[in-house]
Design a protein around this motif. Structure first.
Motif: not given
Length: 525
Positions: A451-480
Motif C-alpha cells: 500500500d505504498g509503504d516500503v515493506y522490505s528492501s534488500k541487496h541482491i546479485l543478478a545471478n538468475g536465482k529465485t528469491v522468496r519473500i513473505a508478506i503479512v497483510g491485514e485480513g479482509n482488506k484490499n491491498q496493493t
C-alpha cells in the motif's frame, strides 16, 4: 437474627468492607425480660420495642437497631438516653425521638424518612427486609433530594423532642440531691460530647483536605455517545450510572446529559451519572424486590412487560421464594419485548463463610454483570470481548462457572460479545517468488512495498536465482503489493483482497538487458 446490632459490633475493614461481629445474644424468654438487663436483651440503647417488651422478635428487630445506629450517625447522639437501663427501654417502647431535621436542618428529608421508617414501634410498619432499606439508601446516595411515601410516619414517630417516660417507681425513688447530681453529670456529658464533635469535624476537614491531593483527571464529554457502546469500552476508569429520560428529540440509547459536567476534575473510579434518551413507548421497570415470583410477574405484566426468565440464587437476607434482584434493575427504561431476568431467593446458602458461590451472569449486560457480582461481594472482576452473534455488550461466558465456590477476592473473568459475526482471520500471508535476472557482476536492490509503504528492501546479485519473500497483510482488506528492482527499473504490481493466504510469482529475468556491462557496473559500485 443478630439481636445486638450496635456500633461496637460493626467493623469497617481497611478495604471498605463492613463486617458484623459478636453473635452472642441467644433468643431470650419472657421471664428474662422482667429484669430488663442489658446482658439479657442486648444493648438497651439499640433494642427494638418488641425486644424490650419480651415479645417474639424476628429480623425486623435488627432493622430497628440499624435505624438507631443511623440516627446516631446523623444526630451525634442516640435517640433515647438515661442513666437507668429500664428508663431507656421504656423510652424505646413509649417515647418518640427528636426529629433529625430539627437537630440538623441540612439532613436530607428522604434520609430522615429512611431512619424513621426503620425505627417504627410496630414491626409491621417498618421495612420488612434489609433489602428494602438498602434500596432506599441507594436512592438517597444517587439523589439526596429523593423523598418517599411515608412522610406522615416521619411526623408520627419523631414528633416529640422531649418525651416523657412513665416510670413512676423510678421517679419516686429519686430525691432532690440525685436530681442535682444528674443535672451536673448531664452538663459534663454535653461538654464532652461537644468537644468530641468538634474534634470529629476537624478530623473530617483534615481527611477531606488530604483527599484533595489525590490524583484527579479531566472528565470527558459523553453527550451524544451511545450508552451501550460506552459500556463496552473498557478504557474508562469511571463507574457509569445510567438514568433514562423519555424524549422524542434524540435516538433511544444516546446520552443527552451527564453529571458531573464535562471538564470537571474527578478522581479515578468516581461515579458518573449519564442521562440516556429513551423512547416515549419504553417502559420503566417497577421495583419488585421482596415480592413472590407470581406477584412480581403480575406487576411487571401490568407495566406492559411479558418476557421473563426466572433464575434461582442463594440469599442470606431475602426470604426463600421472594425476588432478590432483577436485570435490568428497577428504574431502568426498557422496551416491551425485552427479556427481564428475575432472580428468586433459594434461601441462605450452606457454603462455608470463607467462600462465596459465583452467580450466573451469562446473558446479563456488562453493567448488569458488574452490579450483580458486586452485590455478591466479588471484587476482582475483569471483562474481555469476543466475536459472537449474541447481542453486543452481553456476557456470553464466565470463568469460574456459576455455582463455583471461591473467595471474594478470587479473579472472575467475564466474556462480553462484540456483536460481530465475522470469522475471517485477522492477518493474511502472501508468499512471492521473484525470478532475478542474470547479469554477471551486476547487483541491485529488491524493494517490496505494501500500500505504498516500503515493506522490505534488500541487496541482491543478478545471478538468475529465485528469491522468496513473505508478506503479512491485514485480513479482509484490499491491498496493493509492488515488487521492483531499483537499477533495472523493473516493476510489477499485485492486487490482493485479504480473503485467504496466497502465493505469487514475479519474473524479472528479462530485465538483464537493463544493466550496463560488468566493468561499468562494478566501477559504479
Amino acid at each position: 437474627m443478630h439481636r445486638d446490632i450496635k456500633p461496637q459490633n460493626i467493623i469497617l475493614l481497611p478495604n471498605g468492607n463492613i463486617k458484623v461481629t459478636d453473635f452472642g445474644i441467644a433468643r431470650f424468654s419472657r421471664s428474662e425480660t422482667k429484669t430488663l438487663t442489658e446482658q439479657a436483651i442486648g444493648s438497651v440503647h439499640y433494642i427494638a420495642p418488641e425486644q424490650a417488651k419480651g415479645e417474639m422478635t424476628d429480623e425486623r428487630a435488627d432493622i430497628y437497631s440499624i435505624g438507631v445506629v443511623l440516627y446516631e450517625m446523623l444526630a451525634g447522639k442516640v435517640p433515647f438516653d438515661s442513666e437507668n437501663a429500664v428508663s431507656v427501654a421504656l423510652m424505646q417502647v413509649q417515647a418518640n425521638a427528636e426529629k433529625l431535621t430539627q437537630i440538623n436542618p441540612d439532613i436530607p428529608k428522604g434520609l430522615e424518612q429512611v431512619c424513621v421508617h426503620a425505627m417504627q414501634k410496630n414491626p409491621n410498619d417498618r421495612y420488612q427486609t434489609a433489602t428494602e432499606m438498602l434500596l432506599d439508601v441507594e436512592e438517597i446516595i444517587k439523589n439526596p433530594n429523593t423523598t418517599f411515601n411515608y412522610i406522615s410516619a416521619t411526623d408520627a414517630s419523631f414528633s416529640n423532642p422531649n418525651p416523657i417516660v412513665q416510670y413512676d417507681e423510678y421517679e419516686e425513688a429519686m430525691d432532690t440531691q440525685d436530681n442535682i447530681k444528674r443535672k451536673k453529670k448531664t452538663r459534663v456529658a454535653i461538654i464532652v460530647c461537644v468537644t468530641i464533635l468538634i474534634a470529629a469535624i476537624i478530623g473530617v476537614v483534615m481527611l477531606f483536605t488530604s483527599s484533595m491531593n489525590a490524583t484527579t483527571q479531566k472528565l470527558e464529554n459523553f453527550i451524544g455517545f451511545s450508552y451501550d457502546e460506552l459500556q463496552s469500552d473498557n478504557s474508562y476508569s469511571y463507574e457509569f450510572v445510567a438514568e433514562y429520560r423519555k424524549t422524542n428529540e434524540q435516538e433511544p440509547g444516546i446520552i443527552i446529559n451527564q453529571s458531573p459536567e464535562a471538564g470537571s476534575r474527578i478522581t479515578k473510579g468516581s461515579k458518573v451519572t449519564l442521562i440516556v434518551a429513551a423512547s416515549e413507548n419504553d417502559i420503566k421497570i417497577t421495583n419488585v424486590y421482596g415480592l413472590s415470583k407470581e406477584l412480581a410477574e403480575e406487576t411487571l405484566k401490568q407495566d406492559g412487560l411479558s418476557v421473563f426468565k426466572i433464575l434461582r440464587v442463594p440469599s442470606e437476607s431475602v426470604e426463600e421464594g421472594k425476588v432478590v434482584y432483577t436485570d435490568p434493575k428497577a428504574g431502568t427504561i426498557v422496551s416491551a419485548e425485552q427479556e427481564i431476568k428475575i432472580y428468586i431467593s433459594d434461601g441462605p446458602t450452606t457454603t462455608k463463610i470463607e467462600t462465596l458461590k459465583v452467580p450466573d451472569v451469562v446473558g446479563l449486560t456488562q453493567s448488569g454483570a458488574t452490579e450483580f457480582l458486586k452485590k455478591y461481594g466479588f471484587t476482582n472482576v475483569t471483562f474481555e470481548t469476543q466475536d459472537s452473534t449474541i447481542r453486543k455488550g452481553v456476557a456470553i461466558s464466565q470463568s469460574p462457572t456459576a455455582g463455583t465456590p471461591i473467595k471474594e477476592n478470587d479473579p472472575i473473568k467475564v466474556i462480553i460479545s462484540t456483536g460481530e459475526t465475522t470469522t475471517e482471520p485477522k492477518n493474511i500471508t502472501y508468499v512471492i517468488d521473484v525470478q532475478l535476472p542474470t547479469k554477471n557482476g551486476a547487483n541491485d536492490t529488491l524493494v517490496v512495498k505494501l500500500d505504498g509503504d516500503v515493506y522490505s528492501s534488500k541487496h541482491i546479485l543478478a545471478n538468475g536465482k529465485t528469491v522468496r519473500i513473505a508478506i503479512v497483510g491485514e485480513g479482509n482488506k484490499n491491498q496493493t503489493i509492488q515488487v521492483s528492482l531499483t537499477k533495472a527499473g523493473a516493476i510489477e504490481t499485485i492486487s490482493v483482497n485479504g480473503k485467504e493466504d496466497q502465493s505469487f510469482s514475479v519474473d524479472f529475468s528479462s530485465a538483464a538487458s537493463q544493466y550496463p556491462d560488468s566493468a561499468e557496473n562494478n566501477d559504479a559500485n
